[in-house]
Design a protein around this motif. Structure first.
Motif, PDB file in Angstrom:
ATOM      1  N   GLN A   1       0.837  -1.195   0.000  1.00 42.29           N
ATOM      2  CA  GLN A   1       0.000   0.000   0.000  1.00 42.29           C
ATOM      3  C   GLN A   1       0.875   1.249   0.000  1.00 42.29           C
ATOM      4  OE1 GLN A   1      -2.334   0.321   3.549  1.00 42.29           O
ATOM      5  NE2 GLN A   1      -3.392   2.182   2.916  1.00 42.29           N
ATOM      6  N   PRO A   2       0.535   2.275  -0.785  1.00 43.48           N
ATOM      7  CA  PRO A   2       1.297   3.528  -0.732  1.00 43.48           C
ATOM      8  C   PRO A   2       1.380   4.065   0.693  1.00 43.48           C
ATOM      9  CG  PRO A   2      -0.156   3.541  -2.632  1.00 43.48           C
ATOM     10  CD  PRO A   2      -0.511   2.313  -1.830  1.00 43.48           C
ATOM     11  N   GLY A   3       2.570   4.489   1.085  1.00 44.39           N
ATOM     12  CA  GLY A   3       2.780   5.037   2.416  1.00 44.39           C
ATOM     13  C   GLY A   3       3.042   4.000   3.487  1.00 44.39           C
ATOM     14  N   HIS A   4       3.029   2.704   3.113  1.00 47.03           N
ATOM     15  CA  HIS A   4       3.236   1.624   4.085  1.00 47.03           C
ATOM     16  C   HIS A   4       4.192   0.599   3.496  1.00 47.03           C
ATOM     17  CE1 HIS A   4      -0.108   2.797   6.821  1.00 47.03           C
ATOM     18  NE2 HIS A   4      -0.632   3.283   5.703  1.00 47.03           N
ATOM     19  N   ASP A   5       5.448   0.603   3.956  1.00 45.99           N
ATOM     20  CA  ASP A   5       6.391  -0.412   3.505  1.00 45.99           C
ATOM     21  C   ASP A   5       5.897  -1.791   3.928  1.00 45.99           C
ATOM     22  OD1 ASP A   5       7.881   1.691   2.589  1.00 45.99           O
ATOM     23  OD2 ASP A   5       9.519   1.438   4.034  1.00 45.99           O
ATOM     24  N   MET A   6       6.201  -2.790   3.130  1.00 42.41           N
ATOM     25  CA  MET A   6       5.774  -4.160   3.401  1.00 42.41           C
ATOM     26  C   MET A   6       6.999  -5.052   3.579  1.00 42.41           C
ATOM     27  SD  MET A   6       3.156  -6.601   1.255  1.00 42.41           S
ATOM     28  CE  MET A   6       4.109  -6.632  -0.258  1.00 42.41           C
ATOM     29  N   TYR A   7       6.957  -5.859   4.635  1.00 43.22           N
ATOM     30  CA  TYR A   7       7.997  -6.856   4.914  1.00 43.22           C
ATOM     31  C   TYR A   7       7.409  -8.235   4.710  1.00 43.22           C
ATOM     32  CZ  TYR A   7      10.615 -10.101   7.972  1.00 43.22           C
ATOM     33  OH  TYR A   7      11.295 -11.186   8.493  1.00 43.22           O
ATOM     34  N   TYR A   8       8.197  -9.128   4.099  1.00 46.10           N
ATOM     35  CA  TYR A   8       7.832 -10.533   4.190  1.00 46.10           C
ATOM     36  C   TYR A   8       9.068 -11.403   4.344  1.00 46.10           C
ATOM     37  CZ  TYR A   8       8.140 -10.266  -1.033  1.00 46.10           C
ATOM     38  OH  TYR A   8       8.498 -10.031  -2.329  1.00 46.10           O
ATOM     39  N   LEU A   9       8.859 -12.448   5.131  1.00 40.43           N
ATOM     40  CA  LEU A   9       9.850 -13.491   5.344  1.00 40.43           C
ATOM     41  C   LEU A   9       9.448 -14.669   4.482  1.00 40.43           C
ATOM     42  CD1 LEU A   9      12.145 -14.981   6.899  1.00 40.43           C
ATOM     43  CD2 LEU A   9      10.457 -15.440   8.701  1.00 40.43           C
ATOM     44  N   ASN A  10      10.355 -15.101   3.604  1.00 43.52           N
ATOM     45  CA  ASN A  10      10.120 -16.276   2.769  1.00 43.52           C
ATOM     46  C   ASN A  10      10.863 -17.472   3.341  1.00 43.52           C
ATOM     47  OD1 ASN A  10      10.323 -14.298  -0.225  1.00 43.52           O
ATOM     48  ND2 ASN A  10       8.486 -15.109   0.700  1.00 43.52           N
ATOM     49  N   VAL A  11      10.143 -18.554   3.577  1.00 45.82           N
ATOM     50  CA  VAL A  11      10.728 -19.809   4.046  1.00 45.82           C
ATOM     51  C   VAL A  11      10.449 -20.866   2.985  1.00 45.82           C
ATOM     52  CG1 VAL A  11      10.746 -21.557   5.858  1.00 45.82           C
ATOM     53  CG2 VAL A  11      10.332 -19.150   6.439  1.00 45.82           C
ATOM     54  N   MET A  12      11.518 -21.517   2.511  1.00 49.45           N
ATOM     55  CA  MET A  12      11.390 -22.485   1.421  1.00 49.45           C
ATOM     56  C   MET A  12      12.180 -23.750   1.721  1.00 49.45           C
ATOM     57  SD  MET A  12      11.931 -19.861  -1.802  1.00 49.45           S
ATOM     58  CE  MET A  12      12.936 -18.699  -0.867  1.00 49.45           C
TER      59      MET A  12
END
Length: 279
Positions: free
Chosen positions: A243-254
């Motif tokens: 979303q604009p104005g909101h950085d996004m974090y994700y952790l990828n586990v594979m």
């Protein structure tokens, strides 16, 4: 799987021990796992690794990790951690299979446990934050930052592959769409994948797309918020939209069944000409 099986909103897998608890049985696959443990000040958490290898990764706060094995005794590691997942990369600890692990935190915090069923028993090790390879991937509105703390070519594990991605507000990542659900030597590796999300700022959100690469394959478009997870057992995945104005974090586990631990992906052919891949 249905879309409701693939998108796990915050709390959907919570129990008395974990805020997030996704194992092969819950996901309907064979290798990849993710847990998130929340500790109050002076809290401790103990678990056994069993037939899996695990990485203890601070999401917020620091901790002491003790790893006990029958053959070598107890090793202790101090993790400085970080203020939040948006602040920086973190140091981490690798815990081998067939060990007992205790996490203790004087100030409290939140800690991800990224795991995979494995065969080899590797030594317990500490991963310093300054040695985490950080990659600036993509450009323009597809720019994002990838922290390759346990990628296939940066840190030795038997099966586990894990990275973090920061997508600036308004940008797309995991783009162009790609897949890794077939074993094609030199071209594509078969990997089960978990996305775990956190969004910077109150009321922030993002979107995650997974769509079929075969008849009856995985298909979901999920609105994701902090604490949500999305499972990718197969299929094209991407984009991940912040979303604009909101950085996004994700952790990828594979992890997957292949004899070689490698991350090989295939880009969706409809998007290669316009994007050129990860540029």
């Amino acid at each position: 799987m249905t879309s409701t099986d693939l998108h796990l909103p915050r709390g959907a897998t919570a129990n008395a021990r974990y805020a997030v608890d996704i194992g092969p049985e819950r996901a309907g696959w064979t290798h990849s796992s993710l847990r998130v443990v929340e500790l109050t000040p002076d809290g401790t958490h103990t678990f056994t690794t069993g037939d899996g290898e695990w990485i203890v990764l601070p999401l917020e706060g620091g901790c002491t990790v003790q790893i006990e094995t029958a053959s070598t005794g107890t090793s202790e590691f101090q993790l400085l951690g970080r203020k939040s997942v948006f602040a920086s990369a973190s140091d981490f600890v690798y815990a081998p299979r067939d060990t007992r692990v205790q996490i203790a935190s004087g100030a409290g915090g939140r800690f991800a446990l990224a795991g995979a069923k494995c065969e080899r028993r590797l030594p317990a090790r500490y991963g310093p934050a300054p040695e985490v390879p950080v990659e600036e991937r993509g450009s323009g509105t597809c720019a994002r930052r990838v922290r390759n703390f346990a990628s296939a070519d940066s840190f030795e594990c038997d099966r586990l592959i894990a990275v973090e991605v920061i997508t600036p507000g308004g940008n797309w990542s995991s783009y162009p769409p790609h897949k890794h659900d077939e074993h094609r030597p030199g071209e594509e590796s078969e990997l089960e994948e978990i996305y775990y999300f956190e969004i910077d700022g109150s009321n922030g959100l993002g979107y995650q797309r997974v769509f079929p690469s075969r008849a009856g394959g995985s298909d979901v478009l999920a609105e994701v918020r902090s604490g949500d997870a999305v499972l990718v057992p197969d299929g094209w995945h991407g984009p991940s939209i912040a979303q604009p104005g909101h950085d996004m974090y994700y952790l990828n586990v594979m992890a997957g069944p292949g004899a070689t631990r490698e991350w090989r992906i295939c880009f969706h052919p409809d998007h290669v000409d316009s994007t050129g891949g990860y540029r």
